[in-house]
Design a protein around this motif. Structure first.
Motif, PDB file in Angstrom:
ATOM      1  N   SER A 146      62.865 -33.020  22.530  1.00 43.85           N
ATOM      2  CA  SER A 146      62.936 -32.268  23.794  1.00 43.85           C
ATOM      3  C   SER A 146      64.295 -31.615  24.012  1.00 43.85           C
ATOM      4  N   SER A 147      65.348 -32.162  23.376  1.00 47.31           N
ATOM      5  CA  SER A 147      66.687 -31.574  23.517  1.00 47.31           C
ATOM      6  C   SER A 147      67.029 -30.646  22.352  1.00 47.31           C
ATOM      7  N   GLU A 148      66.074 -30.465  21.444  1.00 42.95           N
ATOM      8  CA  GLU A 148      66.268 -29.668  20.227  1.00 42.95           C
ATOM      9  C   GLU A 148      67.455 -30.184  19.417  1.00 42.95           C
ATOM     10  N   GLY A 149      67.512 -31.522  19.270  1.00 51.00           N
ATOM     11  CA  GLY A 149      68.509 -32.167  18.429  1.00 51.00           C
ATOM     12  C   GLY A 149      69.860 -32.412  19.069  1.00 51.00           C
ATOM     13  N   GLU A 150      70.028 -32.030  20.343  1.00 49.02           N
ATOM     14  CA  GLU A 150      71.333 -32.180  21.013  1.00 49.02           C
ATOM     15  C   GLU A 150      71.572 -33.594  21.546  1.00 49.02           C
ATOM     16  N   ASN A 151      70.523 -34.270  21.981  1.00 47.30           N
ATOM     17  CA  ASN A 151      70.685 -35.563  22.642  1.00 47.30           C
ATOM     18  C   ASN A 151      70.788 -36.684  21.615  1.00 47.30           C
ATOM     19  N   GLN A 152      71.811 -37.506  21.758  1.00 39.49           N
ATOM     20  CA  GLN A 152      72.061 -38.606  20.832  1.00 39.49           C
ATOM     21  C   GLN A 152      71.550 -39.942  21.372  1.00 39.49           C
ATOM     22  N   GLY A 153      70.466 -39.887  22.150  1.00 40.98           N
ATOM     23  CA  GLY A 153      69.842 -41.128  22.598  1.00 40.98           C
ATOM     24  C   GLY A 153      70.288 -41.650  23.940  1.00 40.98           C
ATOM     25  N   ILE A 154      70.570 -40.725  24.890  1.00 42.40           N
ATOM     26  CA  ILE A 154      70.912 -41.176  26.249  1.00 42.40           C
ATOM     27  C   ILE A 154      69.974 -40.532  27.268  1.00 42.40           C
ATOM     28  N   LEU A 155      69.758 -41.266  28.326  1.00 42.56           N
ATOM     29  CA  LEU A 155      68.931 -40.801  29.446  1.00 42.56           C
ATOM     30  C   LEU A 155      69.737 -40.907  30.737  1.00 42.56           C
ATOM     31  N   PRO A 156      69.387 -40.080  31.737  1.00 43.54           N
ATOM     32  CA  PRO A 156      69.987 -40.287  33.054  1.00 43.54           C
ATOM     33  C   PRO A 156      69.121 -41.237  33.873  1.00 43.54           C
ATOM     34  N   VAL A 157      69.751 -42.059  34.692  1.00 42.35           N
ATOM     35  CA  VAL A 157      68.984 -42.757  35.720  1.00 42.35           C
ATOM     36  C   VAL A 157      68.566 -41.656  36.695  1.00 42.35           C
TER      37      VAL A 157
END
Length: 195
Positions: A146-157
């Motif tokens: 969903s981030s097109e490879g940008e997200n390194q495994g974090i989510l916002p509360v």
């Protein structure tokens, strides 16, 4: 003494930008603090500075997990229903997620969202706001896609901040339980009572 003060400032600013191990361990910025001036991308892939956006008018800043989350989509729709009344109070609504700009467009179209959605795909703003946490392992592939490879495994509360035009936080709702969100009616009542 001066070196000690500099060291304490560096430690405290580093602590704020850390990623929590779980949603229950986040340390959000507090009421009265300023939002950071971080670059975001709009659904049409244009870079915008957060402080420039909030300087235009008081802002409801809504963080959600992504267009793939049914609870987030229900909340986005509920806030959409309250949007006109929120705008009548002189506010704008900005919603931010780890989704890449192309996926923001899909959410806007599918949910008929009229307010602005922004991408924080790499999580820089989430971290700086103190609401980022390490995503469970079963989310990693979904976040990468969903981030097109940008997200390194974090989510916002999932969180809602009400910000004045100087970037100061006037109200916040941060709940580690992603199934529980602030209602549009309660948010509107809070906005009406802020000024």
């Amino acid at each position: 003494m001066k070196a000690l003060i500099v060291l304490l400032v560096l430690i405290s600013s580093t602590t704020l930008a850390q990623v929590a191990k779980s949603p229950e361990e986040v340390s959000p910025l507090l009421i009265g603090q300023q939002v950071p001036d971080i670059s975001l991308k709009s659904a049409d892939n244009q870079e915008q500075q957060l402080r420039s956006l909030v300087a235009e008018k008081p802002t409801v800043l809504l963080f959600y997990r992504g267009g793939w989350c049914p609870y987030c989509n229900a909340h986005l729709s509920e806030i959409q229903e309250a949007e006109e009344a929120i705008i009548d109070q002189g506010y704008q609504i900005l919603a931010i997620s780890p989704d890449a700009p192309a996926n923001l467009q899909t959410t806007e179209d599918d949910k008929q969202i009229h307010y602005q959605l922004y991408s924080d795909a790499d999580g820089t703003l989430m971290e700086a706001m103190g609401i980022a946490f390490k995503a469970p392992e079963n989310y990693l592939g979904l976040l990468e896609k969903s981030s097109e490879g940008e997200n390194q495994g974090i989510l916002p509360v999932p969180s809602v901040f009400v910000i004045d035009t100087n970037g100061n936080i006037e109200f916040e709702y941060v709940n580690p339980d992603y199934k529980t969100r602030i209602s549009g009616k309660l948010l509107l009542a809070i906005i009406e009572n802020l000024h």
